[in-house]
Design a protein around this motif. Structure first.
Motif, PDB file in Angstrom:
ATOM      1  N   LEU A 202       0.608   6.659   8.184  1.00 50.63           N
ATOM      2  CA  LEU A 202       1.331   5.906   9.225  1.00 50.63           C
ATOM      3  C   LEU A 202       0.396   4.814   9.725  1.00 50.63           C
ATOM      4  O   LEU A 202      -0.696   5.093  10.232  1.00 50.63           O
ATOM      5  N   PHE A 203       0.825   3.566   9.509  1.00 46.65           N
ATOM      6  CA  PHE A 203       0.041   2.427   9.998  1.00 46.65           C
ATOM      7  C   PHE A 203       0.741   1.855  11.230  1.00 46.65           C
ATOM      8  O   PHE A 203       1.946   1.615  11.203  1.00 46.65           O
ATOM      9  N   THR A 204      -0.031   1.664  12.291  1.00 48.12           N
ATOM     10  CA  THR A 204       0.527   1.172  13.565  1.00 48.12           C
ATOM     11  C   THR A 204      -0.121  -0.162  13.895  1.00 48.12           C
ATOM     12  O   THR A 204      -1.348  -0.278  13.906  1.00 48.12           O
TER      13      THR A 204
ATOM     14  N   GLY B  17      -0.950  10.504   1.743  1.00 51.06           N
ATOM     15  CA  GLY B  17      -1.637  10.285   3.027  1.00 51.06           C
ATOM     16  C   GLY B  17      -3.058   9.796   2.778  1.00 51.06           C
ATOM     17  O   GLY B  17      -3.480   9.600   1.635  1.00 51.06           O
ATOM     18  N   LEU B  18      -3.788   9.555   3.855  1.00 53.02           N
ATOM     19  CA  LEU B  18      -5.145   8.992   3.750  1.00 53.02           C
ATOM     20  C   LEU B  18      -6.156  10.113   3.557  1.00 53.02           C
ATOM     21  O   LEU B  18      -6.138  11.106   4.295  1.00 53.02           O
ATOM     22  N   SER B  19      -7.011   9.932   2.557  1.00 52.93           N
ATOM     23  CA  SER B  19      -8.081  10.919   2.350  1.00 52.93           C
ATOM     24  C   SER B  19      -9.103  10.734   3.483  1.00 52.93           C
ATOM     25  O   SER B  19      -9.157   9.664   4.099  1.00 52.93           O
TER      26      SER B  19
ATOM     27  N   LEU C 273      -9.387  -5.441  -0.292  1.00 57.64           N
ATOM     28  CA  LEU C 273      -9.498  -6.482   0.742  1.00 57.64           C
ATOM     29  C   LEU C 273      -8.275  -6.519   1.670  1.00 57.64           C
ATOM     30  O   LEU C 273      -8.327  -7.107   2.751  1.00 57.64           O
ATOM     31  N   GLY C 274      -7.172  -5.864   1.196  1.00 56.51           N
ATOM     32  CA  GLY C 274      -5.894  -5.963   1.943  1.00 56.51           C
ATOM     33  C   GLY C 274      -6.003  -5.565   3.409  1.00 56.51           C
ATOM     34  O   GLY C 274      -5.680  -6.355   4.313  1.00 56.51           O
ATOM     35  N   LEU C 275      -6.465  -4.358   3.684  1.00 52.32           N
ATOM     36  CA  LEU C 275      -6.503  -3.875   5.090  1.00 52.32           C
ATOM     37  C   LEU C 275      -7.564  -4.620   5.909  1.00 52.32           C
ATOM     38  O   LEU C 275      -7.346  -4.897   7.093  1.00 52.32           O
TER      39      LEU C 275
ATOM     40  N   ASN D 199       0.833  -1.209   0.000  1.00 52.44           N
ATOM     41  CA  ASN D 199       0.000   0.000   0.000  1.00 52.44           C
ATOM     42  C   ASN D 199       0.866   1.256   0.000  1.00 52.44           C
ATOM     43  O   ASN D 199       0.564   2.245  -0.688  1.00 52.44           O
ATOM     44  N   ALA D 200       1.978   1.212   0.786  1.00 52.07           N
ATOM     45  CA  ALA D 200       2.870   2.372   0.885  1.00 52.07           C
ATOM     46  C   ALA D 200       3.511   2.651  -0.480  1.00 52.07           C
ATOM     47  O   ALA D 200       3.583   3.806  -0.930  1.00 52.07           O
ATOM     48  N   LEU D 201       3.949   1.573  -1.140  1.00 52.71           N
ATOM     49  CA  LEU D 201       4.590   1.739  -2.445  1.00 52.71           C
ATOM     50  C   LEU D 201       3.570   2.259  -3.464  1.00 52.71           C
ATOM     51  O   LEU D 201       3.884   3.127  -4.284  1.00 52.71           O
TER      52      LEU D 201
ATOM     53  N   PHE E 290     -13.450  -4.409   0.327  1.00 53.89           N
ATOM     54  CA  PHE E 290     -13.646  -3.924  -1.039  1.00 53.89           C
ATOM     55  C   PHE E 290     -13.669  -2.413  -1.169  1.00 53.89           C
ATOM     56  O   PHE E 290     -14.093  -1.874  -2.180  1.00 53.89           O
ATOM     57  N   PHE E 291     -13.228  -1.690  -0.074  1.00 52.76           N
ATOM     58  CA  PHE E 291     -13.067  -0.246  -0.255  1.00 52.76           C
ATOM     59  C   PHE E 291     -11.681  -0.017  -0.837  1.00 52.76           C
ATOM     60  O   PHE E 291     -10.671  -0.414  -0.232  1.00 52.76           O
ATOM     61  N   THR E 292     -11.664   0.633  -1.988  1.00 48.86           N
ATOM     62  CA  THR E 292     -10.386   0.948  -2.634  1.00 48.86           C
ATOM     63  C   THR E 292     -10.510   2.227  -3.440  1.00 48.86           C
ATOM     64  O   THR E 292     -11.590   2.576  -3.907  1.00 48.86           O
TER      65      THR E 292
ATOM     66  N   VAL F  77      -6.026  -2.986 -10.065  1.00 48.50           N
ATOM     67  CA  VAL F  77      -4.846  -2.721  -9.199  1.00 48.50           C
ATOM     68  C   VAL F  77      -5.177  -3.091  -7.757  1.00 48.50           C
ATOM     69  O   VAL F  77      -4.431  -3.808  -7.093  1.00 48.50           O
ATOM     70  N   GLY F  78      -6.339  -2.615  -7.306  1.00 48.95           N
ATOM     71  CA  GLY F  78      -6.691  -2.898  -5.887  1.00 48.95           C
ATOM     72  C   GLY F  78      -8.053  -3.546  -5.791  1.00 48.95           C
ATOM     73  O   GLY F  78      -8.951  -3.276  -6.583  1.00 48.95           O
ATOM     74  N   LEU F  79      -8.149  -4.458  -4.820  1.00 45.17           N
ATOM     75  CA  LEU F  79      -9.437  -5.123  -4.576  1.00 45.17           C
ATOM     76  C   LEU F  79     -10.140  -4.565  -3.330  1.00 45.17           C
ATOM     77  O   LEU F  79     -11.314  -4.829  -3.101  1.00 45.17           O
TER      78      LEU F  79
HETATM   79  P1  ADP Z   1      -6.318  -2.031  -2.196  1.00 41.22           P
HETATM   80  O1  ADP Z   1      -4.897  -1.785  -1.855  1.00 41.22           O
HETATM   81  O2  ADP Z   1      -6.551  -3.226  -2.896  1.00 41.22           O
HETATM   82  O3  ADP Z   1      -7.042  -0.807  -2.602  1.00 41.22           O
HETATM   83  P2  ADP Z   1      -6.519  -2.019   0.629  1.00 41.22           P
HETATM   84  O4  ADP Z   1      -7.529  -2.557   1.552  1.00 41.22           O
HETATM   85  O5  ADP Z   1      -5.159  -2.480   0.851  1.00 41.22           O
HETATM   86  O6  ADP Z   1      -7.024  -2.369  -0.780  1.00 41.22           O
HETATM   87  O7  ADP Z   1      -6.561  -0.483   0.661  1.00 41.22           O
HETATM   88  C1  ADP Z   1      -7.766   0.209   0.697  1.00 41.22           C
HETATM   89  C2  ADP Z   1      -7.550   1.639   0.353  1.00 41.22           C
HETATM   90  O8  ADP Z   1      -6.878   2.333   1.355  1.00 41.22           O
HETATM   91  C3  ADP Z   1      -6.694   1.912  -0.767  1.00 41.22           C
HETATM   92  O9  ADP Z   1      -7.425   1.861  -2.014  1.00 41.22           O
HETATM   93  C4  ADP Z   1      -6.198   3.310  -0.545  1.00 41.22           C
HETATM   94  O10 ADP Z   1      -7.137   4.259  -1.010  1.00 41.22           O
HETATM   95  C5  ADP Z   1      -6.117   3.343   0.870  1.00 41.22           C
HETATM   96  N1  ADP Z   1      -4.724   3.180   1.242  1.00 41.22           N
HETATM   97  C6  ADP Z   1      -4.202   2.074   1.798  1.00 41.22           C
HETATM   98  N2  ADP Z   1      -2.906   2.281   2.098  1.00 41.22           N
HETATM   99  C7  ADP Z   1      -2.623   3.539   1.771  1.00 41.22           C
HETATM  100  C8  ADP Z   1      -1.430   4.344   1.826  1.00 41.22           C
HETATM  101  N3  ADP Z   1      -0.292   3.881   2.339  1.00 41.22           N
HETATM  102  N4  ADP Z   1      -1.531   5.630   1.373  1.00 41.22           N
HETATM  103  C9  ADP Z   1      -2.700   6.129   0.908  1.00 41.22           C
HETATM  104  N5  ADP Z   1      -3.822   5.434   0.855  1.00 41.22           N
HETATM  105  C10 ADP Z   1      -3.787   4.123   1.244  1.00 41.22           C
END
Ligand code: ADP
Length: 622
Positions: A608-610, A556-558, A581-583, A522-524, A569-571, A577-579
């Motif tokens: 910043l993820f903790t 950063g995070l919106s 589901l990761g977080l 996600n960071a990359l 499924f929020f992406t 590119v993104g599904l």
């Molecule tokens: P995906 O990566 O498949 O979108 P994730 O669940 O990993 O699914 O991420 C959900 C959403 O969170 C991402 O689409 C992105 O908008 C946001 N996100 C996650 N990590 C970051 C990050 N490091 N910087 C900015 N936004 C992020």
């Protein structure tokens, strides 16, 4: 203390002094009156006693001189005059009689007053031949037949009581017989009495007294006439007859008098007081012109009165104190009674209140119990509702997930259908290149579908076994290695900061690697537009948790992403590119380990993820 107010105390003391003085004075006066009455009675008794003894003493000799008229020789002598034989006989007779009777002298005189015979005829100072016609006892006897006289002898100055009796024959007085008796014995018996006593003659001359010094003094001043009679009769042989000095102070009833005797007499003779204040009581002596006086000293009256007054005063004080104590005790008792009543009242009031409160409390208690029961019921209802909600939420997630899966898979499936139909048609037409291109597209779509199912598989994958200590530094190293190719192509750099000692968390190493790979990925993605992106990873111990922080330097995070970060499924990424589901999957894994995953914006930019997972026991807590 009985009384606190000083004025009241002073008033009370003054009243007490007045009362005690009054009582003492009254007691003194009453006691004095009583004592005087007693003294008077005693004095009267003494008077009677002394008078009786004196009268008895004198009475013994009353008829003695007359008996001489029975003696023939004496009568002959008186009748015939100076016959020496008769004189001798009479002298002897009188001498013997005098000795037997114990009198001072016995003698006979002719009717001219000359002594013819005497008991003391042997002595040189004998009365024989003396002319004693001047003596009153002679004249009285000649005139009345008998005479009484107290006087001092002219020859020997010896005081004595003279009793005379005329001796007669045939109606003619021949002479007078005289007996002189001494009252010294009587006086001596009086000398031991407590109260001085005296006998005064009709002129107030003391002729007998228990106090020798009082003898031949006068109770009242003697006038000239009396003194000339004394000179003539030589009654007191020319003694001075000084006044005794009796001063009358007051006269009491029954003839008693309060008198004072001169002080200068005090040192004299008697063992009893002979000076000071006395009660004088007099009584005439029967058969004589004399009077007997008894002096009762008032000292004992005063002493008795003072001591009785003192006793009365002390008794009054004691009674007053007793009265005050009783009053105080009563007040104390009434105070106690009042206090007890007040206490009882307070107690009753308290009991009433307690009873009321108890009723209130039991009502409140009942109310509380009802409320608790109500709450329990509400809680049960709530829990049931919550369970239902959870269930509903789960179903919703599954629904969303299913919808997502359906959405994600339907498109490729539809495309696959179209592509495979087209490929068949193109092969029928012999358009092999287009058919090949379609098949390649099909392969791509299958890969994508495989990716989705792979991720779902990972989501469904549960822990392989019990959590065990996992070195976080190693986990980060493995994750970095997995991303090695991507890191190389994006020219990205990962910096790690870990404490010197091992940082172990209780979890599953493979699944944690998945989480870290997802976070770094996600960071990359967030820094995809940067030429040299860098990711900072740090590990630390935080309380009982192992903390891992992954920070990037992207946008950063919106705000939307922040609120929906862990939603499946929020992406915000492009399709393919993104599904989304990761977080969601990562948070589920961390939660399985008993930890937490949070995402936020770093104050200096970037996300910043903790991640926090319980520490393994072997990790030393700083
Ligand atoms: P995906 O990566 O498949 O979108 P994730 O669940 O990993 O699914 O991420 C959900 C959403 O969170 C991402 O689409 C992105 O908008 C946001 N996100 C996650 N990590 C970051 C990050 N490091 N910087 C900015 N936004 C992020």
């Amino acid at each position: 203390m009985f009384i606190r107010h000083p004025l009241r105390l002073a008033l009370l003391l003054v009243s007490l002094v007045i009362l005690v003085s009054g009582v003492s004075f009254s007691a003194y006066r009453i006691s004095q009156r009583m004592a005087l009455a007693e003294l008077q009675a005693t004095g009267r008794h003494r008077l009677d006693l002394y008078a009786a003894s004196l009268e008895r003493e004198i009475g013994k000799y009353a008829y003695f001189p007359a008996t001489l008229g029975l003696e023939r020789d004496v009568l002959d002598l008186l009748a015939h005059g100076s016959d020496s034989k008769l004189i001798g006989k009479s002298n002897n007779y009188l001498e013997q009689l005098n000795e037997r009777a114990g009198t001072l002298a016995i003698y006979v005189m002719d009717n001219k007053g000359q002594v013819l015979a005497s008991s003391n005829w042997r002595r040189t100072d004998s009365y024989v031949g003396e002319d004693l016609s001047f003596r009153p006892y002679f004249r009285e006897a000649m005139e009345t037949g008998s005479g009484r006289f107290f006087g001092i002898g002219t020859t020997r100055s010896e005081p004595g009581y003279y009793l005379s009796s005329a001796l007669a024959a045939e109606g003619h007085i021949l002479g007078v017989a005289i007996v002189k008796v001494s009252l010294e014995q009587l006086e001596k018996s009086w000398s031991t009495v407590e109260a001085p006593v005296l006998v005064a003659d009709e002129n107030g001359v003391v002729i007998l007294s228990s106090v020798p010094d009082w003898k031949f003094t006068s109770l009242r001043p003697l006038d000239e006439k009396t003194r000339s009679v004394f000179d003539r009769t030589q009654q007191y042989n020319r003694r001075a007859l000084q006044p005794l000095g009796v001063i009358e102070i007051a006269s009491l009833n029954h003839g008693a008098r309060l008198v004072r005797l001169a002080k200068e007499k005090q040192e004299m003779v008697s063992p009893y007081p002979v000076a000071g204040q006395f009660m004088a009581q007099s009584q005439p002596l029967l058969g004589t012109p004399w009077s007997l006086t008894v002096f009762s000293h008032l000292d004992q009256v005063d002493d008795l009165s003072i001591s009785r007054a003192a006793v009365a005063g002390i008794t009054t004080i004691l009674l007053c104190i007793l009265a005050m104590m009783i009053k105080q005790r009563r007040r104390h008792l009434s105070d106690r009674l009042m206090a007890r009543e007040a206490l009882q009242k307070a107690h009753d009031e308290l009991e009433r209140k307690v009873e009321a409160r108890t009723v209130d409390l039991s009502a409140t208690n009942q109310k509380l119990q009802d409320e608790v029961a109500e709450r329990v019921r509400a809680e049960r209802t709530l829990r049931a509702a919550q369970d239902e909600l959870i269930q509903a939420g789960k179903l919703a997630v599954i629904g969303r997930l299913s919808a997502g899966i359906a959405h994600e898979l339907n498109q490729p499936l539809a495309a696959l259908r179209t592509l495979s139909d087209n490929a068949t048609r193109f092969l029928d037409r012999g358009d092999e290149p287009t058919a090949r291109s379609n098949l390649e597209r099909i392969a791509q779509l299958v890969d994508r579908m495989g990716l989705i199912t792979g991720q779902l598989k990972a989501f469904a994958h549960k822990s392989s076994g019990l959590p065990k200590p996992v070195d976080l530094r190693q986990v980060v190293a493995n994750a970095t290695a997995l991303l090695d190719q991507r890191l190389g192509t994006t020219n990205a750099r990962i910096t790690t900061v870990f404490p010197e000692q091992a940082l172990s968390a209780l979890c599953d190493a493979n699944r944690l690697e998945q989480v870290v790979v997802n976070l770094i990925g996600n960071a990359l993605d967030a820094m995809s537009d940067q030429a040299c992106p860098s990711v900072n990873i740090s590990g630390a111990v935080c309380g009982q948790m192992a903390r891992l922080e992954v920070r990037d330097h992207g946008e950063g995070l919106s705000p939307e992403a922040q609120s929906r970060l862990f939603e499946p499924f929020f992406t915000t990424k492009e399709a393919g590119v993104g599904l989304g589901l990761g977080l969601a999957i990562s948070a589920g894994i961390v939660s399985d380990f008993g930890g937490t995953l949070n995402g936020a914006n770093h104050p200096e930019g970037g996300a910043l993820f903790t991640l926090e997972i319980p520490l393994a026991a072997e990790t030393p807590v700083p």
